[in-house]
Design a protein around this motif. Sequence first.
Motif, PDB file in Angstrom:
ATOM      1  N   ASP A   1     -16.787  -6.943   8.409  1.00 22.66           N
ATOM      2  CA  ASP A   1     -15.976  -7.544   9.514  1.00 22.66           C
ATOM      3  C   ASP A   1     -15.693  -9.216   9.373  1.00 22.66           C
ATOM      4  O   ASP A   1     -14.997  -9.742  10.002  1.00 22.66           O
ATOM      5  N   VAL A   2     -16.651  -9.667   8.230  1.00 21.90           N
ATOM      6  CA  VAL A   2     -16.429 -11.090   8.004  1.00 21.90           C
ATOM      7  C   VAL A   2     -16.242 -11.443   6.649  1.00 21.90           C
ATOM      8  O   VAL A   2     -16.708 -10.900   5.701  1.00 21.90           O
ATOM      9  N   PHE A   3     -15.005 -12.218   6.353  1.00 21.71           N
ATOM     10  CA  PHE A   3     -14.793 -12.708   4.728  1.00 21.71           C
ATOM     11  C   PHE A   3     -14.315 -13.915   5.099  1.00 21.71           C
ATOM     12  O   PHE A   3     -13.702 -14.842   5.559  1.00 21.71           O
ATOM     13  N   ALA A   4     -15.194 -14.601   4.108  1.00 19.02           N
ATOM     14  CA  ALA A   4     -15.106 -16.048   3.796  1.00 19.02           C
ATOM     15  C   ALA A   4     -14.463 -16.424   2.413  1.00 19.02           C
ATOM     16  O   ALA A   4     -14.430 -15.724   1.605  1.00 19.02           O
ATOM     17  N   ARG A   5     -14.222 -17.663   2.718  1.00 19.71           N
ATOM     18  CA  ARG A   5     -13.773 -18.430   1.307  1.00 19.71           C
ATOM     19  C   ARG A   5     -12.443 -17.541   0.748  1.00 19.71           C
ATOM     20  O   ARG A   5     -12.401 -17.450  -0.408  1.00 19.71           O
ATOM     21  N   THR A   6     -11.544 -17.471   1.857  1.00 16.23           N
ATOM     22  CA  THR A   6     -10.493 -16.301   1.288  1.00 16.23           C
ATOM     23  C   THR A   6      -9.518 -17.292   0.920  1.00 16.23           C
ATOM     24  O   THR A   6      -9.097 -18.228   1.403  1.00 16.23           O
ATOM     25  N   SER A   7      -8.648 -16.769   0.011  1.00 14.97           N
ATOM     26  CA  SER A   7      -7.140 -17.338  -0.276  1.00 14.97           C
ATOM     27  C   SER A   7      -6.142 -16.872   0.417  1.00 14.97           C
ATOM     28  O   SER A   7      -6.264 -15.811   1.161  1.00 14.97           O
ATOM     29  N   PRO A   8      -4.980 -17.414   0.246  1.00 15.26           N
ATOM     30  CA  PRO A   8      -3.701 -16.871   1.194  1.00 15.26           C
ATOM     31  C   PRO A   8      -3.629 -15.374   0.715  1.00 15.26           C
ATOM     32  O   PRO A   8      -3.351 -14.544   1.291  1.00 15.26           O
ATOM     33  N   GLU A   9      -3.791 -15.099  -0.660  1.00 16.71           N
ATOM     34  CA  GLU A   9      -3.439 -13.934  -1.228  1.00 16.71           C
ATOM     35  C   GLU A   9      -4.652 -12.890  -0.592  1.00 16.71           C
ATOM     36  O   GLU A   9      -4.069 -11.690  -0.593  1.00 16.71           O
ATOM     37  N   ASN A  10      -5.967 -13.304  -0.572  1.00 19.33           N
ATOM     38  CA  ASN A  10      -6.814 -12.464  -0.119  1.00 19.33           C
ATOM     39  C   ASN A  10      -6.256 -11.773   1.306  1.00 19.33           C
ATOM     40  O   ASN A  10      -6.622 -10.834   1.749  1.00 19.33           O
ATOM     41  N   LYS A  11      -5.936 -12.855   2.201  1.00 18.25           N
ATOM     42  CA  LYS A  11      -5.516 -12.487   3.508  1.00 18.25           C
ATOM     43  C   LYS A  11      -4.393 -11.416   3.492  1.00 18.25           C
ATOM     44  O   LYS A  11      -4.704 -10.339   4.295  1.00 18.25           O
ATOM     45  N   LEU A  12      -3.617 -11.541   2.794  1.00 19.59           N
ATOM     46  CA  LEU A  12      -2.526 -10.710   2.477  1.00 19.59           C
ATOM     47  C   LEU A  12      -3.034  -9.246   1.969  1.00 19.59           C
ATOM     48  O   LEU A  12      -2.602  -8.113   2.600  1.00 19.59           O
ATOM     49  N   GLN A  13      -3.820  -9.553   0.987  1.00 15.90           N
ATOM     50  CA  GLN A  13      -4.651  -8.218   0.496  1.00 15.90           C
ATOM     51  C   GLN A  13      -5.265  -7.342   1.654  1.00 15.90           C
ATOM     52  O   GLN A  13      -5.207  -6.185   1.540  1.00 15.90           O
ATOM     53  N   LEU A  14      -6.093  -8.273   2.588  1.00 12.89           N
ATOM     54  CA  LEU A  14      -6.701  -7.401   3.500  1.00 12.89           C
ATOM     55  C   LEU A  14      -5.968  -6.912   4.506  1.00 12.89           C
ATOM     56  O   LEU A  14      -6.072  -5.570   4.952  1.00 12.89           O
ATOM     57  N   VAL A  15      -4.729  -7.462   4.766  1.00  9.95           N
ATOM     58  CA  VAL A  15      -3.813  -6.909   5.857  1.00  9.95           C
ATOM     59  C   VAL A  15      -3.067  -5.495   5.376  1.00  9.95           C
ATOM     60  O   VAL A  15      -3.019  -4.535   6.016  1.00  9.95           O
ATOM     61  N   GLU A  16      -2.868  -5.500   4.041  1.00 11.13           N
ATOM     62  CA  GLU A  16      -2.151  -4.531   3.419  1.00 11.13           C
ATOM     63  C   GLU A  16      -3.277  -3.363   3.115  1.00 11.13           C
ATOM     64  O   GLU A  16      -2.878  -2.158   3.633  1.00 11.13           O
ATOM     65  N   ALA A  17      -4.670  -3.591   2.820  1.00  8.71           N
ATOM     66  CA  ALA A  17      -5.480  -2.663   3.062  1.00  8.71           C
ATOM     67  C   ALA A  17      -5.598  -1.849   4.225  1.00  8.71           C
ATOM     68  O   ALA A  17      -5.746  -0.578   4.086  1.00  8.71           O
ATOM     69  N   LEU A  18      -5.931  -2.686   5.201  1.00 11.41           N
ATOM     70  CA  LEU A  18      -5.968  -2.190   6.436  1.00 11.41           C
ATOM     71  C   LEU A  18      -4.694  -1.140   7.082  1.00 11.41           C
ATOM     72  O   LEU A  18      -4.814  -0.012   7.391  1.00 11.41           O
ATOM     73  N   GLN A  19      -3.589  -1.580   6.517  1.00 10.11           N
ATOM     74  CA  GLN A  19      -2.294  -0.920   6.936  1.00 10.11           C
ATOM     75  C   GLN A  19      -2.356   0.477   6.078  1.00 10.11           C
ATOM     76  O   GLN A  19      -1.840   1.543   6.539  1.00 10.11           O
ATOM     77  N   ASN A  20      -2.696   0.134   4.782  1.00  6.81           N
ATOM     78  CA  ASN A  20      -3.000   1.488   3.970  1.00  6.81           C
ATOM     79  C   ASN A  20      -3.766   2.495   4.599  1.00  6.81           C
ATOM     80  O   ASN A  20      -3.805   3.837   4.092  1.00  6.81           O
ATOM     81  N   ASN A  21      -4.779   2.045   5.362  1.00  3.63           N
ATOM     82  CA  ASN A  21      -5.897   2.922   5.728  1.00  3.63           C
ATOM     83  C   ASN A  21      -5.409   3.416   7.057  1.00  3.63           C
ATOM     84  O   ASN A  21      -6.027   4.175   7.828  1.00  3.63           O
ATOM     85  N   GLY A  22      -4.111   3.114   7.425  1.00  2.00           N
ATOM     86  CA  GLY A  22      -3.651   3.819   8.808  1.00  2.00           C
ATOM     87  C   GLY A  22      -3.663   2.951  10.062  1.00  2.00           C
ATOM     88  O   GLY A  22      -3.301   3.488  11.162  1.00  2.00           O
ATOM     89  N   HIS A  23      -4.082   1.715   9.924  1.00  2.00           N
ATOM     90  CA  HIS A  23      -4.389   0.724  10.977  1.00  2.00           C
ATOM     91  C   HIS A  23      -2.982   0.061  11.473  1.00  2.00           C
ATOM     92  O   HIS A  23      -2.144  -0.114  10.652  1.00  2.00           O
ATOM     93  N   VAL A  24      -2.987  -0.256  12.697  1.00  3.71           N
ATOM     94  CA  VAL A  24      -1.661  -1.114  13.115  1.00  3.71           C
ATOM     95  C   VAL A  24      -2.534  -2.366  13.317  1.00  3.71           C
ATOM     96  O   VAL A  24      -3.446  -2.782  14.198  1.00  3.71           O
ATOM     97  N   SER A  25      -1.977  -3.453  12.545  1.00  2.16           N
ATOM     98  CA  SER A  25      -3.081  -4.598  12.462  1.00  2.16           C
ATOM     99  C   SER A  25      -2.130  -5.978  13.030  1.00  2.16           C
ATOM    100  O   SER A  25      -0.969  -5.999  12.942  1.00  2.16           O
ATOM    101  N   ALA A  26      -3.072  -6.624  13.759  1.00  2.89           N
ATOM    102  CA  ALA A  26      -2.335  -7.876  14.354  1.00  2.89           C
ATOM    103  C   ALA A  26      -3.252  -9.091  13.247  1.00  2.89           C
ATOM    104  O   ALA A  26      -4.494  -8.878  13.229  1.00  2.89           O
ATOM    105  N   MET A  27      -2.694 -10.080  12.954  1.00  2.70           N
ATOM    106  CA  MET A  27      -3.417 -11.168  12.224  1.00  2.70           C
ATOM    107  C   MET A  27      -2.991 -12.443  12.923  1.00  2.70           C
ATOM    108  O   MET A  27      -1.990 -13.005  13.253  1.00  2.70           O
ATOM    109  N   THR A  28      -4.181 -13.086  13.415  1.00  2.00           N
ATOM    110  CA  THR A  28      -4.015 -14.496  14.020  1.00  2.00           C
ATOM    111  C   THR A  28      -4.240 -15.533  12.916  1.00  2.00           C
ATOM    112  O   THR A  28      -4.719 -15.293  12.029  1.00  2.00           O
ATOM    113  N   GLY A  29      -3.478 -16.511  13.339  1.00  6.25           N
ATOM    114  CA  GLY A  29      -3.679 -17.832  12.317  1.00  6.25           C
ATOM    115  C   GLY A  29      -2.801 -18.991  12.760  1.00  6.25           C
ATOM    116  O   GLY A  29      -2.014 -18.849  13.726  1.00  6.25           O
TER     117      GLY A  29
END
Length: 884
Positions: free
Chosen positions: A593-621
């Motif tokens: 549940d906690v991801f640190a020292r992430t790059s912009p690519e990592n954030k995109l990578q995680l959102v896509e992974a969640l969506q591929n797992n069937g989640h409907v994702s909200a991203m705040t920033g």
Amino acid sequence: MSDKKWFSLSVEEVEQELDTNRHAGLNEEEAELLKEEYGLNKLPEGEQTPEWVKFLRQFNDVLIYILLVASVVTFFLGKHVDTAVILLVAIVNGVIGYVQENKAEKALEGIKNMLSLKAMVYREEYRQEVDSTEVVPGDIVYLSSGDKIPADIRLFEVDRLKVEESPLTGESTSVEKQTEPLKEDTPIGDRSNMVFSGTTVSSGNAKGIVTETGESTEIGKINRSMSEVEAIQTPLLKQTDQFGKTISIVILVLAVFLFTFAFIIHNYEWGELLLSVISLTVAAIPEGLPAILTIILALGVQSMADKQAIMRTLPSVETLGAVTVICSDKTGTLTKNEMTVQSVITKDKTYSVTGLGYEPEGDILDENENPVDVMEENDLKELLTAAKTVNEADIYQKNDQWEVRGDPTEGCLITLAEKADIDIESLDRQSEIPFDSEYKYMVGLVEENNLKKIFIKGAPDRLFEMAKLDSDERSYWEEQMSKRTKKGERVLAFGVKEVPKEKNHVDHEDVNSDITLLGLTGIIDPPREEVIEAIEVCKKAGIKVKMITGDHKETALAIAKELGIAEQDKVTEGRDLDGMSEEEVRELVEEVDVFARTSPENKLQLVEALQNNGHVSAMTGDGVNDAPALKRADIGVAMGIKGTEVAKEASEMVLVNDDFSTIVNAVKEGRRVYDNLKKTILFILPTNGAEALLVAAALLLGINMPLTPVQILYVNMITAVTIALALAFEPLEKGTMSKPPRNSDERLLSPYYIFRILFVSVLIGGSIMWINQGLLSGYESSHLNTITLHSLVFAQLFHLFNVRNERHFSLNNQFFDNKAAFLVSGLLIAVQLLVTYVPFLANVLGLYPIELNLWLYPILVGLGVFVIVEIEKFVTHRLLKKKK
């Protein structure tokens, strides 16, 4: 685009790679050649969609295509009134969609506006100011406090340089810079020998070599990734699109069959038959549905705006109801992005500090939580004096908000000193050593009470080496530092050393030893008070919250635990994600549940992974670095106060108050809107079903059409934009936020909904057909058409009160809660009287001013529908209970 890791090279290697000289710079001829090779230092222009294309795009719908074809046919058949009305309906739908649509993608423009306009470069062996677009790789650039950095630059000379990189990296503090090479796997947040385009110098000076310009810079990569990110279609749009295609096929097949059947069996004249088939087509198409869905979504948008959440796209409102996971940045979203001293430790005491942010309100408390008399605490008083004296920042009030001028960490030390119960003096520094990342401390020579002292502030491990400490004392301080670090606090140490009165200058040798350690301060970026409760509500609603931040893992984990996001000591860093396969990331994102020292690519990578797992994702920033993930997420949520324009333009929702709990209110509203949208569909479609049934029966039986195309369109639109609108104001049903999110693949029409639509369609159509062919068989067609139209309208009017409560008895204690239902009912009755008895309106619709006694039939149809549907709901509810 270069992928060279400039931060891992020495300055000499960078010079060699770029064929430049840090002592001479480029000449104008070299700069021109490089400009031709690399292009201007700006981001590529995005293509602008013409306004007329945006408008025509609103008609790209199968159901609208059928309406437009029907309008062409009626025109050639000479039914110009029908043509005009059909076209008017299509155009009204198009205008509503065009007005509500997001006008243009401005995110790229927002990024461009962040770039520096001017840059100071060294060319032809002298300084000159040029437009930032003219900067090329190999240029030598001078940087000073307040400058916006024009390109990605490898530093070779720094003087107390600190850079504000939070918009790019998510760091909550200014980053200290140095010049030595770094390891190749160093993440962007730790590249201390580089500065990046679009960030700002907060203090100090520097020189560096431009390594990347334009699209090759880190901000350019974000720009490119945003343009490559595919916009996600919302669940509602997917479902309505599929529904439109399905109903279109059914309508066309039915129309062809009935045309053929009626032409062969009943020997209709082909023009009259074609008009009848158009009547069927128009009857079956729920042309009012797009308009009412748009209006309901727009009302949802307005409701959210009242609750401090601005929706930038209409369909995103209902998507909120399906959100299963919120990926939140830490700085400025879960936390205040205001550094605050939380604790002070001296050699024998620990103090806590109340108050948050830079506002100088709060107290320094002892271990019994009593305010401290600073005059009686010599070590504390001297530490506070050192904190205020060895400091380059100041705090000030602006628009009822306390802000810091200078480094945020130094600003919070000023606030700490102001919280003392006495005035803490900032002593004049007679000599100083500015902070340098190589030494990790800052020194000031002062005079106090006729004594010369050196105050020193810096990294604890560095001051521990310089202080007079035995092994027990060293263990004590290291234990205290460890405790604070594990709580997510950033620790600073303070020391003092007395020197001879004649001392007028201080250098590094003066502080290398014999420092008396005054104590430590623990600094946090405090969590927002309301976030803990909001996260608890999310958990009850079945929504996961994940922290994705550029900050250090210890700080991220401590904050996550305090907020209730993390229950275990699991943290994954961006560098770990970089080496993982897509499948590994998909597994990991479910566990951590906690991801640190992430790059912009990592954030995109995680959102896509969640969506591929069937989640409907909200991203705040709030930063530029969040923009690609904000755009890719099903719902991008930007901060309205501290968010960059780039983040706002890439998002579907902007929080006006930067309050995480506003997201919870928005999710509630999203669930309410979706429930009401489904009720609206359940309400509208039986009208189309009943109309289609009446027209089909007329064609099969060879009798007169019960309604003309214009009358059908009128019924569809008047019920949609009046009584259907009342459903938009239905309140949230109890227990909604205790249920898990709906499945994003959930069918728009469940089996029960399909049954109910067919049941009510047959009920309305059958009762009207029985009245027309039985009780009113001797009346003229104009009478029958008028009574049929009113019967359809009254059936829907009564059916509205069935639908308000989907499966329970409608005449309950909430019956009068929705005042809009009664208001639009009265409005509809008034409109029906006008179109019947005002000659102009009656002529346009082809209605007859019927006698008063004939109104009894529409009213009886409506009452019958209400009673029978209530009985059906009661029986169905009982049967479902037994199955459970």
